[in-house]
Write a protein that holds these residues in place. Structure first.
Motif, PDB file in Angstrom:
ATOM      1  N   ALA A 130     -12.345   7.455  -8.192  1.00  0.00           N
ATOM      2  CA  ALA A 130     -10.940   7.844  -8.093  1.00  0.00           C
ATOM      3  C   ALA A 130     -10.505   7.884  -6.641  1.00  0.00           C
ATOM      4  CB  ALA A 130     -10.735   9.210  -8.734  1.00  0.00           C
ATOM      5  N   PRO A 131      -9.464   7.125  -6.266  1.00  0.00           N
ATOM      6  CA  PRO A 131      -8.956   7.206  -4.893  1.00  0.00           C
ATOM      7  C   PRO A 131      -8.244   8.533  -4.670  1.00  0.00           C
ATOM      8  CG  PRO A 131      -7.583   5.749  -6.211  1.00  0.00           C
ATOM      9  CD  PRO A 131      -8.734   6.140  -7.082  1.00  0.00           C
ATOM     10  N   LEU A 132      -7.918   8.830  -3.430  1.00  0.00           N
ATOM     11  CA  LEU A 132      -7.369  10.131  -3.078  1.00  0.00           C
ATOM     12  C   LEU A 132      -6.055  10.437  -3.791  1.00  0.00           C
ATOM     13  CD1 LEU A 132      -8.195  10.059   0.745  1.00  0.00           C
ATOM     14  CD2 LEU A 132      -9.410  11.280  -1.064  1.00  0.00           C
ATOM     15  N   ASN A 133      -5.251   9.433  -4.020  1.00  0.00           N
ATOM     16  CA  ASN A 133      -3.973   9.657  -4.700  1.00  0.00           C
ATOM     17  C   ASN A 133      -3.854   8.778  -5.945  1.00  0.00           C
ATOM     18  OD1 ASN A 133      -2.788  11.620  -3.031  1.00  0.00           O
ATOM     19  ND2 ASN A 133      -2.252  10.064  -1.514  1.00  0.00           N
ATOM     20  N   GLY A 134      -4.974   8.576  -6.661  1.00  0.00           N
ATOM     21  CA  GLY A 134      -4.969   7.659  -7.793  1.00  0.00           C
ATOM     22  C   GLY A 134      -5.460   8.288  -9.083  1.00  0.00           C
ATOM     23  N   ASP A 135      -5.753   7.451 -10.051  1.00  0.00           N
ATOM     24  CA  ASP A 135      -6.209   7.879 -11.367  1.00  0.00           C
ATOM     25  C   ASP A 135      -7.530   8.634 -11.234  1.00  0.00           C
ATOM     26  OD1 ASP A 135      -7.190   8.058 -13.993  1.00  0.00           O
ATOM     27  OD2 ASP A 135      -6.176   6.202 -14.584  1.00  0.00           O
ATOM     28  N   PHE A 182       0.832  -1.200   0.000  1.00  0.00           N
ATOM     29  CA  PHE A 182       0.000   0.000   0.000  1.00  0.00           C
ATOM     30  C   PHE A 182       0.871   1.256   0.000  1.00  0.00           C
ATOM     31  CE2 PHE A 182      -1.523   2.909   3.522  1.00  0.00           C
ATOM     32  CZ  PHE A 182      -2.264   3.763   2.710  1.00  0.00           C
ATOM     33  N   LEU A 183       1.908   1.268   0.829  1.00  0.00           N
ATOM     34  CA  LEU A 183       2.801   2.431   0.866  1.00  0.00           C
ATOM     35  C   LEU A 183       3.514   2.621  -0.470  1.00  0.00           C
ATOM     36  CD1 LEU A 183       4.397   2.041   4.423  1.00  0.00           C
ATOM     37  CD2 LEU A 183       2.482   3.522   3.743  1.00  0.00           C
ATOM     38  N   ASP A 184       3.807   1.507  -1.141  1.00  0.00           N
ATOM     39  CA  ASP A 184       4.541   1.579  -2.404  1.00  0.00           C
ATOM     40  C   ASP A 184       3.628   1.838  -3.599  1.00  0.00           C
ATOM     41  OD1 ASP A 184       6.820   1.006  -0.980  1.00  0.00           O
ATOM     42  OD2 ASP A 184       6.775  -1.141  -1.424  1.00  0.00           O
ATOM     43  N   SER A 185       2.400   1.277  -3.587  1.00  0.00           N
ATOM     44  CA  SER A 185       1.558   1.256  -4.788  1.00  0.00           C
ATOM     45  C   SER A 185       0.304   2.105  -4.689  1.00  0.00           C
ATOM     46  CB  SER A 185       1.156  -0.192  -5.111  1.00  0.00           C
ATOM     47  OG  SER A 185       2.297  -1.004  -5.295  1.00  0.00           O
ATOM     48  N   GLY A 186      -0.064   2.570  -3.491  1.00  0.00           N
ATOM     49  CA  GLY A 186      -1.215   3.455  -3.382  1.00  0.00           C
ATOM     50  C   GLY A 186      -2.449   2.788  -2.802  1.00  0.00           C
ATOM     51  N   GLY A 187      -3.529   3.575  -2.741  1.00  0.00           N
ATOM     52  CA  GLY A 187      -4.759   3.157  -2.079  1.00  0.00           C
ATOM     53  C   GLY A 187      -5.547   2.091  -2.793  1.00  0.00           C
ATOM     54  N   SER A 222      -3.142   4.476   7.847  1.00  0.00           N
ATOM     55  CA  SER A 222      -2.672   5.268   6.706  1.00  0.00           C
ATOM     56  C   SER A 222      -2.057   6.584   7.174  1.00  0.00           C
ATOM     57  CB  SER A 222      -3.834   5.567   5.759  1.00  0.00           C
ATOM     58  OG  SER A 222      -3.442   6.510   4.787  1.00  0.00           O
ATOM     59  N   PRO A 223      -0.833   6.877   6.752  1.00  0.00           N
ATOM     60  CA  PRO A 223      -0.221   8.167   7.115  1.00  0.00           C
ATOM     61  C   PRO A 223      -0.891   9.338   6.405  1.00  0.00           C
ATOM     62  CG  PRO A 223       1.196   6.950   5.603  1.00  0.00           C
ATOM     63  CD  PRO A 223       0.087   6.016   5.977  1.00  0.00           C
ATOM     64  N   HIS A 224      -1.701   9.047   5.381  1.00  0.00           N
ATOM     65  CA  HIS A 224      -2.427  10.108   4.677  1.00  0.00           C
ATOM     66  C   HIS A 224      -3.700  10.516   5.419  1.00  0.00           C
ATOM     67  CE1 HIS A 224       0.313   8.978   1.511  1.00  0.00           C
ATOM     68  NE2 HIS A 224      -0.251   7.800   1.379  1.00  0.00           N
TER      69      HIS A 224
END
Length: 527
Positions: free
Chosen positions: A368-373, A43-48, A395-397
């Motif tokens: 769309a996730p918060l830090n995604g497409d 998750f930290l490497d690839s996203g939500g 999640s640190p976000h």
């Protein structure tokens, strides 16, 4: 190869071509760490939202509140329990957790009214009586033994089983003081459910294994013992049935009712589904799901308190000032905000379960996730989805200092301006009438009991049970690690277990009113 052998077919394309693919190795899952910890690193490497593929089998792992809200609330009826239902169906049948949507809808309508305020009031008193039995056993252990040691995970499992037995079907397991064949069977079934949730090849689906594999023979025998017990309780409840409308059932004086159980409510409800099979499935689901999860919450709460003495000191100050030596009632629990926040913080850091499983029933587009497409992710029918509650809660976000045990966070508003309002943040005032933090207040960044239409119906039962138990036990005893926090370890099945038990040194607290003054309270509770 394992996937092909176990499934017998290639999974159709689940879509999500634009979903990031985790760059992990299968060997990452072969170590001592549980699965959800490997999912966290990816998750930290690839996203939500990312895809995890082993051979032809692919899973979509979700750790984003916007997408979780879509799966659990906004388009919840497009998703069923998938793999989880396949594992649990032999145990729970058509109970609430594994049930298909057509079965689930009428069963939830029947069961939810049973968790009304008068019932919870009666249950809080019962939680206190069961906790007093635990206190008696710990008093006997510590009598004249300042270095007494015990495994509190086992203690909490026994307490949880007794509470579920009385609250759900008016059956006293008395597991704190003895181990009956029914208790042994319950633990056997729990272990088999855990085995099936973590073993890759579902060999138990091959009919001959139920006769030739020893653990499968034992599983069938354990199920028979439990089912015979439940069938007897159902038959007894039906013989004394007093049918009435829901409103009349809720208006009963539960302080004087000899059987305030959920089974009694379900049997007495006018026009109820009284088939033995459905009632047994409902009871089995609540027995299995409600017993182990609350025990796990108490185990990890105590672990966190022993690891954070400053938090423990604040809890003790609140408990001593509010309760003294009395057994708490529902109004007392409302005066313990810090204790409730500590339990919520335990559920944030050690969610039970750490993963929710869903399967899409039709094509869909994940938002769309918060830090995604920003276009979102189209997925296909049959896509298997892991909602990583562990990732979401750490999640640190979404959380400040997510790996720090800090109950105060639930009294503080928090948001991430970088998300431009796509996530509302944590807002204490948004939790509504609930006295515990919930998914609404956190906009689905905190989902200890799921969310949306298929949220756990027993959330208030479990939280009040845990609050009563932890407050009463901390009031009377001091608990310290027998060796150290590193010796406890972590393992997972349906819930997060310790790897080696929660071995503690337990002693009676030396505070005014917490020693001899407790004995009259114990006597009154016994009477």
């Amino acid at each position: 190869m394992l996937t092909q052998v176990s499934q017998g077919y290639f999974q159709p394309d689940v879509g999500g071509e634009n979903i990031p693919v985790a760059q992990g190795e299968l060997s990452d899952l072969a170590g001592d760490e549980p699965l959800f910890k490997a999912l966290y690193q990816w998750f930290l490497d690839s996203g939500g939202v990312y895809k995890l593929a082993f051979g032809p089998k692919a899973f979509i792992v979700v750790s984003d509140p916007v997408v979780v809200r879509h799966l659990l609330k906004e388009n919840a009826f497009n998703y069923d329990k998938g793999v989880l239902a396949e594992i649990l169906e032999p145990i729970m049948g058509k109970g609430l957790i594994p049930a298909d949507l057509e079965t689930w809808k009428p069963r939830r309508r029947a069961i939810v009214p049973a968790f009304h305020k008068a019932y919870l009031d009666a249950m809080v008193a019962m939680f206190g009586r069961c906790t007093h039995e635990t206190i008696r056993s710990l008093d006997a252990l510590t009598e004249g033994n300042p270095q007494a040691m015990t495994d509190m995970e086992e203690v909490f499992l026994s307490l949880g089983l007794d509470i579920i037995g009385l609250g759900v079907f008016n059956y006293d397991f008395k597991s704190i003081n003895k181990e009956s064949p029914v208790i042994k069977a319950v633990y056997g079934v729990l272990k088999e459910a855990e085995h099936r949730s973590t073993f890759y090849i579902p060999y138990w689906n091959i009919p001959i294994t139920r006769y030739i594999v020893p653990r499968q023979r034992k599983f069938r025998a354990d199920l028979e013992v439990i089912n015979d017990c439940l069938d007897g309780l159902i038959a007894r409840a039906k013989q004394t049935r007093q049918a009435d409308d829901v409103e009349a059932l809720q208006a009963r004086d539960y302080s004087k009712v000899t059987d305030p159980s959920l089974l009694r409510f379900l049997v007495d409800m006018r026009d109820a589904d009284l088939s033995d099979k459905q009632l047994r499935d409902d009871l089995m689901t609540m027995l299995i799901a409600g017993h182990e999860t609350t025990a796990a919450v108490l185990t990890w709460t105590l672990f966190a308190l022993m690891s954070n003495p400053d938090v423990e000191a604040k809890m003790l100050e609140e408990i001593d000032s509010v309760l003294g030596d009395k057994t708490p009632d529902l109004e007392d629990l409302k005066k313990l905000p810090y204790v409730r926040a500590a339990l919520a913080e335990s559920l944030r850091m050690y969610p039970q379960p750490p993963i929710l499983i869903r399967r899409s029933l039709a094509d869909d587009v994940l938002p769309a996730p918060l830090n995604g497409d920003p276009a979102g992710y189209p997925i296909g029918k049959g896509a298997d989805i892991f909602i990583s509650v562990w990732n979401l809660h750490r999640s640190p976000h979404l959380w400040k200092d997510p790996n720090v045990f800090r109950p105060e966070r639930f009294s503080e508003a928090h948001s991430n301006p970088g998300f431009n309002g796509a996530w509302a943040g944590y807002r204490p005032e948004a939790q509504g009438s609930s006295i515990y933090p919930n998914e609404v207040a956190a906009d689905f960044a905190f989902i200890p009991f799921g969310g949306g239409s298929r949220k756990c119906v027993g959330d208030q039962f479990a939280l009040t049970e845990a609050t009563v138990a932890i407050a009463m036990l901390l009031r009377r005893y001091t608990f310290r690690f027998a060796k150290g926090p590193g010796d406890v370890g972590m393992a997972t099945g349906a819930t997060i277990h310790t790897a080696n038990g929660l071995k503690v040194k337990v002693s009676r607290r030396q505070t005014e009113g917490a020693g001899a003054a407790n004995r009259p309270a114990l006597a009154r509770a016994s009477a």
